[in-house]
Each structure stands twice: as structure tokens, then as C-alpha cells.
Design a protein around this motif. Sequence first.
Motif, PDB file in Angstrom:
ATOM      1  N   SER A 119       0.842  -1.197   0.000  1.00 28.20           N
ATOM      2  CA  SER A 119       0.000   0.000   0.000  1.00 28.20           C
ATOM      3  C   SER A 119       0.871   1.239   0.000  1.00 28.20           C
ATOM      4  CB  SER A 119      -0.915   0.008   1.230  1.00 28.20           C
ATOM      5  OG  SER A 119      -0.144   0.129   2.415  1.00 28.20           O
ATOM      6  N   VAL A 120       0.294   2.324  -0.474  1.00 30.01           N
ATOM      7  CA  VAL A 120       0.961   3.619  -0.376  1.00 30.01           C
ATOM      8  C   VAL A 120      -0.122   4.688  -0.265  1.00 30.01           C
ATOM      9  CG1 VAL A 120       1.205   3.958  -2.891  1.00 30.01           C
ATOM     10  CG2 VAL A 120       2.734   5.172  -1.331  1.00 30.01           C
ATOM     11  N   TYR A 121       0.084   5.613   0.661  1.00 31.60           N
ATOM     12  CA  TYR A 121      -0.840   6.736   0.879  1.00 31.60           C
ATOM     13  C   TYR A 121      -0.750   7.645  -0.335  1.00 31.60           C
ATOM     14  CZ  TYR A 121      -3.311  10.209   3.745  1.00 31.60           C
ATOM     15  OH  TYR A 121      -4.236  11.076   4.258  1.00 31.60           O
ATOM     16  N   ILE A 122      -1.878   7.999  -0.895  1.00 27.83           N
ATOM     17  CA  ILE A 122      -1.923   8.841  -2.094  1.00 27.83           C
ATOM     18  C   ILE A 122      -2.559  10.182  -1.732  1.00 27.83           C
ATOM     19  CG2 ILE A 122      -2.923   9.077  -4.405  1.00 27.83           C
ATOM     20  CD1 ILE A 122      -0.772   6.907  -4.304  1.00 27.83           C
ATOM     21  N   LEU A 123      -1.820  11.243  -1.946  1.00 32.26           N
ATOM     22  CA  LEU A 123      -2.355  12.569  -1.693  1.00 32.26           C
ATOM     23  C   LEU A 123      -2.278  13.439  -2.954  1.00 32.26           C
ATOM     24  CD1 LEU A 123      -3.650  14.485   0.321  1.00 32.26           C
ATOM     25  CD2 LEU A 123      -1.369  15.147   1.063  1.00 32.26           C
ATOM     26  N   PHE A 145     -19.586  16.116  -0.867  1.00 28.77           N
ATOM     27  CA  PHE A 145     -18.377  15.362  -0.549  1.00 28.77           C
ATOM     28  C   PHE A 145     -17.254  15.729  -1.508  1.00 28.77           C
ATOM     29  CE2 PHE A 145     -21.326  13.053   1.913  1.00 28.77           C
ATOM     30  CZ  PHE A 145     -20.647  12.207   2.765  1.00 28.77           C
ATOM     31  N   ILE A 146     -16.028  15.728  -0.980  1.00 32.66           N
ATOM     32  CA  ILE A 146     -14.849  16.002  -1.803  1.00 32.66           C
ATOM     33  C   ILE A 146     -13.816  14.898  -1.584  1.00 32.66           C
ATOM     34  CG2 ILE A 146     -15.142  18.518  -1.853  1.00 32.66           C
ATOM     35  CD1 ILE A 146     -12.940  18.621   0.366  1.00 32.66           C
ATOM     36  N   PRO A 147     -13.072  14.519  -2.641  1.00 36.25           N
ATOM     37  CA  PRO A 147     -11.978  13.559  -2.456  1.00 36.25           C
ATOM     38  C   PRO A 147     -10.903  14.188  -1.568  1.00 36.25           C
ATOM     39  CG  PRO A 147     -12.530  13.825  -4.779  1.00 36.25           C
ATOM     40  CD  PRO A 147     -13.240  14.911  -4.026  1.00 36.25           C
ATOM     41  N   VAL A 148     -10.459  13.425  -0.563  1.00 35.05           N
ATOM     42  CA  VAL A 148      -9.491  13.948   0.402  1.00 35.05           C
ATOM     43  C   VAL A 148      -8.122  13.299   0.204  1.00 35.05           C
ATOM     44  CG1 VAL A 148      -8.969  14.196   2.851  1.00 35.05           C
ATOM     45  CG2 VAL A 148     -11.314  14.444   2.057  1.00 35.05           C
ATOM     46  N   SER A 149      -8.083  12.004   0.155  1.00 37.97           N
ATOM     47  CA  SER A 149      -6.840  11.274  -0.068  1.00 37.97           C
ATOM     48  C   SER A 149      -7.197   9.844  -0.418  1.00 37.97           C
ATOM     49  CB  SER A 149      -5.906  11.349   1.146  1.00 37.97           C
ATOM     50  OG  SER A 149      -6.568  10.967   2.317  1.00 37.97           O
ATOM     51  N   GLY A 150      -6.178   9.037  -0.645  1.00 35.99           N
ATOM     52  CA  GLY A 150      -6.448   7.667  -1.053  1.00 35.99           C
ATOM     53  C   GLY A 150      -5.325   6.740  -0.675  1.00 35.99           C
ATOM     54  N   VAL A 151      -5.556   5.473  -0.966  1.00 37.53           N
ATOM     55  CA  VAL A 151      -4.537   4.458  -0.748  1.00 37.53           C
ATOM     56  C   VAL A 151      -4.507   3.556  -1.981  1.00 37.53           C
ATOM     57  CG1 VAL A 151      -6.101   2.914   0.535  1.00 37.53           C
ATOM     58  CG2 VAL A 151      -3.627   2.693   0.843  1.00 37.53           C
ATOM     59  N   ALA A 152      -3.311   3.391  -2.527  1.00 36.99           N
ATOM     60  CA  ALA A 152      -3.112   2.475  -3.645  1.00 36.99           C
ATOM     61  C   ALA A 152      -2.741   1.123  -3.057  1.00 36.99           C
ATOM     62  CB  ALA A 152      -2.000   2.989  -4.558  1.00 36.99           C
ATOM     63  N   LEU A 153      -3.299   0.071  -3.641  1.00 34.41           N
ATOM     64  CA  LEU A 153      -3.113  -1.281  -3.113  1.00 34.41           C
ATOM     65  C   LEU A 153      -2.785  -2.263  -4.223  1.00 34.41           C
ATOM     66  CD1 LEU A 153      -6.400  -1.318  -1.015  1.00 34.41           C
ATOM     67  CD2 LEU A 153      -4.103  -1.173  -0.045  1.00 34.41           C
TER      68      LEU A 153
END
Length: 176
Positions: A119-123, A145-153
Motif C-alpha cells: 500500500s501507499v498513501y496517495i495525496l 463530498f470532496i476527495p481527500v486522499s487515497g490508498v493504492a493497493l
Amino acid sequence: MEMMKVITMRKSTRSYKIAQISDEALNKIINSGCAAPVGNGAYDTVHLSVIQDYDYLNKISKTAANIFGNPDANPLYGAPTLIIVSGLPNKQIPNVELANAACIIENMSLAATDEGIGSVYILGAIAAFHADKELLNALNLPDGFIPVSGVALGYPTEPLTQEREVKRNITVHTMK
């Protein structure tokens, strides 16, 4: 797996195999995110978007790379799954959506590590959704709602086997 072992094995994975993660593992990861603490217990103020469509992932990656002036970059690192955490901004508690997303993503990252998934935190790539309304609309987010951040897996090209020594790299001041 023992919790401290999972914590010390977790690392930011930036190279993935071209294989989808299993539905069973994905559900464990999502459930772990749903178990994260959220400000005031307001779970209705967060939303998860699970993206596994290769063409859509590629468009997100290319849009983000162009925004940051490096069209050859791959800001999603070729991960086959991206989970976007979106939030409903709260005027009484500024930036709570950022804190909520961080807690959710950390839980998901630890659960992924426990499953042998990288995984990696995506900003930075979140900028793609703010720059391209078509990308944003495809998330089909609830109003406000707004996209805040994500995680790539995904399955890492190098297995998650090396445990790190726990170090205090953060200054700690204790008041008694």
C-alpha cells in the motif's frame, strides 16, 4: 499476525504486480477502514470509492502527472486498486475530513500488510479529481463530498518481509 510486526513491516509500496487483489483480501481491507475512528462518530460524513478499472486508473495517473509537470511520472505506481476517501467538510471542525481519511487509510494499510498486500498513501493524485470534473463525476459522490486522499493497493513486486526497527523519530515531550 502480531500488531507490532505488522506495523514494522508496513512500508510505502511503489511497485506492484499486474494482478488484482482477491475480493476476500479487499473486503478485509475495506472493513478495517470502516472500523477506523471518525470525528464525532459521524461515519455518514465519509465515503469510500474503490477503483479497479485500468482505464480509469490510468486517466487519474496521467492527469495527476500532467498537473505536476511530469507527464512521464506514475503517481499511482501501477497499483491495480485505488481507494479514494472522500469527506464532507465540517465548518465547526475544520479539516476533520483530513483526519478521518488519515485514520481510515492507516487502518487499511495495516490490514493490507497483514494480508501481504502493498500500500501507499496517495495525496498528490487527488489533484486530478479537482482538475478534471469528468474524473470527479465518475466517483458518483454524495452531494457536498470532496476527495481527500487515497490508498493504492496491490501485490508488491518485492514481498513485505523486512521488519524495521522501531525508532522514535518523532520528538516526544512528556508533561507530568
